[in-house]
Structures are given as structure tokens and as C-alpha cells.
Motif scaffolding. Structure first.
Motif, PDB file in Angstrom:
ATOM      1  N   ALA A  43      56.370   8.743  41.644  1.00  0.00           N
ATOM      2  CA  ALA A  43      56.003   7.859  40.524  1.00  0.00           C
ATOM      3  C   ALA A  43      55.039   8.580  39.583  1.00  0.00           C
ATOM      4  CB  ALA A  43      55.372   6.577  41.053  1.00  0.00           C
ATOM      5  N   TYR A  44      54.103   9.323  40.166  1.00  0.00           N
ATOM      6  CA  TYR A  44      53.167  10.090  39.332  1.00  0.00           C
ATOM      7  C   TYR A  44      53.880  11.263  38.654  1.00  0.00           C
ATOM      8  CZ  TYR A  44      49.352   7.375  41.209  1.00  0.00           C
ATOM      9  OH  TYR A  44      48.514   6.335  41.529  1.00  0.00           O
ATOM     10  N   LEU A  45      54.899  11.796  39.326  1.00  0.00           N
ATOM     11  CA  LEU A  45      55.700  12.851  38.713  1.00  0.00           C
ATOM     12  C   LEU A  45      56.367  12.312  37.444  1.00  0.00           C
ATOM     13  CD1 LEU A  45      58.151  15.171  40.666  1.00  0.00           C
ATOM     14  CD2 LEU A  45      58.839  14.109  38.526  1.00  0.00           C
ATOM     15  N   VAL A  46      56.947  11.107  37.531  1.00  0.00           N
ATOM     16  CA  VAL A  46      57.597  10.481  36.373  1.00  0.00           C
ATOM     17  C   VAL A  46      56.567  10.219  35.274  1.00  0.00           C
ATOM     18  CG1 VAL A  46      58.749   8.374  35.571  1.00  0.00           C
ATOM     19  CG2 VAL A  46      59.501   9.491  37.692  1.00  0.00           C
ATOM     20  N   GLY A  60      60.484  20.862  38.792  1.00  0.00           N
ATOM     21  CA  GLY A  60      61.584  21.258  39.667  1.00  0.00           C
ATOM     22  C   GLY A  60      61.504  22.694  40.139  1.00  0.00           C
ATOM     23  N   HIS A  61      60.727  23.533  39.446  1.00  0.00           N
ATOM     24  CA  HIS A  61      60.606  24.937  39.835  1.00  0.00           C
ATOM     25  C   HIS A  61      59.614  25.154  40.975  1.00  0.00           C
ATOM     26  CE1 HIS A  61      63.185  26.253  36.656  1.00  0.00           C
ATOM     27  NE2 HIS A  61      62.415  25.766  35.707  1.00  0.00           N
ATOM     28  N   TYR A  93      58.192  21.976  42.875  1.00  0.00           N
ATOM     29  CA  TYR A  93      58.012  20.799  43.725  1.00  0.00           C
ATOM     30  C   TYR A  93      59.356  20.182  44.084  1.00  0.00           C
ATOM     31  CZ  TYR A  93      56.124  16.425  45.544  1.00  0.00           C
ATOM     32  OH  TYR A  93      55.821  15.357  46.355  1.00  0.00           O
ATOM     33  N   TRP A  94      59.884  19.356  43.210  1.00  0.00           N
ATOM     34  CA  TRP A  94      61.127  18.644  43.501  1.00  0.00           C
ATOM     35  C   TRP A  94      61.578  17.949  42.240  1.00  0.00           C
ATOM     36  CZ3 TRP A  94      61.476  13.029  44.978  1.00  0.00           C
ATOM     37  CH2 TRP A  94      62.794  12.676  45.345  1.00  0.00           C
ATOM     38  N   SER A  95      62.880  17.909  42.026  1.00  0.00           N
ATOM     39  CA  SER A  95      63.429  17.208  40.873  1.00  0.00           C
ATOM     40  C   SER A  95      64.206  15.985  41.361  1.00  0.00           C
ATOM     41  CB  SER A  95      64.355  18.131  40.070  1.00  0.00           C
ATOM     42  OG  SER A  95      64.934  17.425  38.998  1.00  0.00           O
ATOM     43  N   PRO A  96      63.724  14.763  41.095  1.00  0.00           N
ATOM     44  CA  PRO A  96      64.399  13.559  41.591  1.00  0.00           C
ATOM     45  C   PRO A  96      65.695  13.288  40.846  1.00  0.00           C
ATOM     46  CG  PRO A  96      62.572  12.950  40.163  1.00  0.00           C
ATOM     47  CD  PRO A  96      62.513  14.449  40.314  1.00  0.00           C
ATOM     48  N   SER A  97      66.570  12.531  41.485  1.00  0.00           N
ATOM     49  CA  SER A  97      67.817  12.117  40.846  1.00  0.00           C
ATOM     50  C   SER A  97      67.515  11.044  39.796  1.00  0.00           C
ATOM     51  CB  SER A  97      68.779  11.547  41.891  1.00  0.00           C
ATOM     52  OG  SER A  97      68.230  10.365  42.451  1.00  0.00           O
ATOM     53  N   VAL A  98      68.490  10.770  38.933  1.00  0.00           N
ATOM     54  CA  VAL A  98      68.297   9.744  37.905  1.00  0.00           C
ATOM     55  C   VAL A  98      68.047   8.383  38.547  1.00  0.00           C
ATOM     56  CG1 VAL A  98      69.370   8.523  35.969  1.00  0.00           C
ATOM     57  CG2 VAL A  98      69.656  10.980  36.175  1.00  0.00           C
ATOM     58  N   SER A  99      68.785   8.070  39.637  1.00  0.00           N
ATOM     59  CA  SER A  99      68.596   6.782  40.311  1.00  0.00           C
ATOM     60  C   SER A  99      67.180   6.682  40.879  1.00  0.00           C
ATOM     61  CB  SER A  99      69.634   6.593  41.415  1.00  0.00           C
ATOM     62  OG  SER A  99      69.518   7.608  42.402  1.00  0.00           O
ATOM     63  N   HIS A 100      66.659   7.786  41.375  1.00  0.00           N
ATOM     64  CA  HIS A 100      65.298   7.794  41.910  1.00  0.00           C
ATOM     65  C   HIS A 100      64.292   7.609  40.770  1.00  0.00           C
ATOM     66  CE1 HIS A 100      62.779   9.457  45.446  1.00  0.00           C
ATOM     67  NE2 HIS A 100      62.092   8.569  44.762  1.00  0.00           N
ATOM     68  N   THR A 132      64.439   8.623  27.937  1.00  0.00           N
ATOM     69  CA  THR A 132      65.309   7.846  28.809  1.00  0.00           C
ATOM     70  C   THR A 132      65.127   8.343  30.244  1.00  0.00           C
ATOM     71  OG1 THR A 132      67.175   9.383  28.660  1.00  0.00           O
ATOM     72  CG2 THR A 132      67.021   7.676  26.956  1.00  0.00           C
ATOM     73  N   ALA A 133      65.673   7.592  31.202  1.00  0.00           N
ATOM     74  CA  ALA A 133      65.602   8.014  32.606  1.00  0.00           C
ATOM     75  C   ALA A 133      66.293   9.364  32.798  1.00  0.00           C
ATOM     76  CB  ALA A 133      66.238   6.956  33.506  1.00  0.00           C
ATOM     77  N   GLY A 134      67.426   9.552  32.128  1.00  0.00           N
ATOM     78  CA  GLY A 134      68.140  10.826  32.226  1.00  0.00           C
ATOM     79  C   GLY A 134      67.342  11.979  31.651  1.00  0.00           C
ATOM     80  N   GLU A 135      66.645  11.723  30.537  1.00  0.00           N
ATOM     81  CA  GLU A 135      65.824  12.769  29.933  1.00  0.00           C
ATOM     82  C   GLU A 135      64.627  13.118  30.819  1.00  0.00           C
ATOM     83  OE1 GLU A 135      66.731  11.951  25.186  1.00  0.00           O
ATOM     84  OE2 GLU A 135      65.140  10.838  26.213  1.00  0.00           O
ATOM     85  N   ILE A 136      64.068  12.109  31.479  1.00  0.00           N
ATOM     86  CA  ILE A 136      62.970  12.376  32.417  1.00  0.00           C
ATOM     87  C   ILE A 136      63.463  13.284  33.539  1.00  0.00           C
ATOM     88  CG2 ILE A 136      61.452  11.335  34.157  1.00  0.00           C
ATOM     89  CD1 ILE A 136      61.347   8.836  32.310  1.00  0.00           C
ATOM     90  N   LYS A 137      64.652  12.995  34.059  1.00  0.00           N
ATOM     91  CA  LYS A 137      65.223  13.850  35.106  1.00  0.00           C
ATOM     92  C   LYS A 137      65.415  15.274  34.606  1.00  0.00           C
ATOM     93  CE  LYS A 137      68.949  15.315  37.814  1.00  0.00           C
ATOM     94  NZ  LYS A 137      68.117  15.962  38.822  1.00  0.00           N
TER      95      LYS A 137
END
Length: 215
Positions: A14-17, A42-43, A45-52, A29-34
Motif C-alpha cells: 500500500a505504501y509502495l502504491v 521493481g528493480h 523490491y517487487w512489482s505488484p500486479s494490476v489487481s494487487h 490509473t491502476a495500470g499506470e501505477i503498475k
């Protein structure tokens, strides 16, 4: 991957978002955030999916930490998100809390599988390492592109982004190091097989001619 929970019950994702939205003070948008997450956190830590991302946005909306804005993209209706002041304040508080003794955990499934391979055919292990090398080079290319694109947009000149780009350079160095380390590991495993790196050398073999001892 189940995200760790923080002291206020929000997962780290949530803090990543929130951080992606706050980085350039954008409406996304959610897709742009992803997409932004893939080229930044993502380089390292981790890159969440759009649904996440959408799940985290719903949590943040419920707490008043982001706003939802309806917009149009051509003929298509889209939903944009932006941080609120309470969201930015929560992000600042979270960033300022550095645990004193947090254990460093490095999870590398390719290395674990290589360690467990033991009696496996070395060719299969080499193939796995080669695929990992290819994927790592692709990630490195993306990181280099991200850094160059940020320069073109003038983002690197923003003093508030200094730490972000220092971390990006850290990630790039890590990817170069990963390529070097995996290449050496691959060549060690390939030693003595038909894919031994020494077989790639086509050179006449020199001779040792020792001096005949004189009496």
C-alpha cells in the motif's frame, strides 16, 4: 507473495502504491501505477500486479489516503488516483521509521535450485542459469532505459528525486554484479562438459621447453 503488514495494518505494498503516486505528484490509473512500479521499485523490491494495485487503492480510498477521479481517455472513461494530504503524511511517517535491527534476507530461487540440483544433468542446470542471465540482462536494459528516460524528461534534476536515482543506480550496479556472478557460476558448473568455456577458445597449444641442466 503475501506483503508484510506494518504497525497500522496496511501492507507494505500500500505504501509502495502511495509512493509511486507521490513520486512525481501525478494522477495515475491502476495500470499506470503498475507500469511505474516496474520501472522503479521493481528493480530492487517487487512489482505488484494490476489487481494487487487495485486492492491497495481500495484500502487507501477507505482510509482517505488517495482520491479517485473520473476522466476520459479519448472515448474511454478511466479512473485516476492521486494522493491526499493525509496519505502523504502517512507515507512520510512510514518512511521515517527505520527498524533498528531488521534481518537482511536474500531469496534467490535460481541459486536455491542450483544448490539442490546435486546429481542433476549439468546441461539442465546450465540451461536454467542461461535463462536467468537472459532475464537479468533484460531487466538491466529496462533499468538503463528508465534512467535515460528520466534524464530526457528532466526528472533527474529535481532535488527531491536525488535518493530515488541513487537507489536506481544501486539497482543497476546490482544487476551488473548479478550478471557477473551468475556467468562465473555457470562457467564453473560447465567445467569439464561440452559447454566448458575453455572449449570456446581456438588457439594453438604452446609447449613448455625446459632447459637441459648443464653439469
Amino acid at each position: 507473495m503475501s506483503p508484510a503488514r506494518t504497525s497500522n495494518g496496511l501492507p507494505v505494498t500500500a505504501y509502495l502504491v502511495l509512493g509511486v503516486l507521490a513520486a512525481n505528484d501525478e494522477q495515475l490509473t491502476a495500470g499506470e501505477i503498475k507500469g511505474r512500479a516496474e520501472l522503479t521499485v521493481g528493480h530492487f523490491y517487487w512489482s505488484p500486479s494490476v489487481s494487487h494495485v487495485r486492492r491497495e487503492l481500495n484500502r487507501l480510498l477507505a482510509r482517505g489516503m488517495v482520491n479517485e477521479i473520473g476522466a476520459q481517455a479519448g472515448k474511454r472513461a478511466i479512473t485516476l488516483y492521486e494522493t491526499t494530504e493525509s496519505g502523504l503524511e502517512a507515507l512520510r511517517r512510514w518512511v521515517q521509521h527505520f527498524p533498528g535491527q531488521e534481518q537482511v534476507v536474500i531469496k534467490h530461487p535460481v541459486i536455491l535450485k542450483t544448490w539442490l540440483a546435486r546429481g542433476e544433468d549439468p546441461e539442465r542446470v546450465i540451461d536454467t542459469l542461461d535463462r536467468h542471465l537472459e532475464a537479468t540482462r533484460a531487466r538491466l536494459d529496462e533499468a538503463l532505459w528508465s534512467r535515460q528516460r528520466s534524464r530526457e524528461l528532466g526528472i533527474v534534476d529535481d532535488p527531491d528525486q536525488r535518493f530515488s536515482f541513487a537507489v536506481l543506480d544501486y539497482a543497476i550496479r546490482g544487476l551488473y554484479a548479478e550478471i557477473s556472478n551468475i556467468t562465473q557460476l555457470r562457467d564453473e558448473i560447465a567445467s569439464g562438459t561440452s559447454r566448458d568455456p575453455v572449449t570456446r577458445v581456438r588457439r594453438a597449444k604452446g609447449q613448455i621447453r625446459r632447459r637441459t641442466p648443464t653439469s
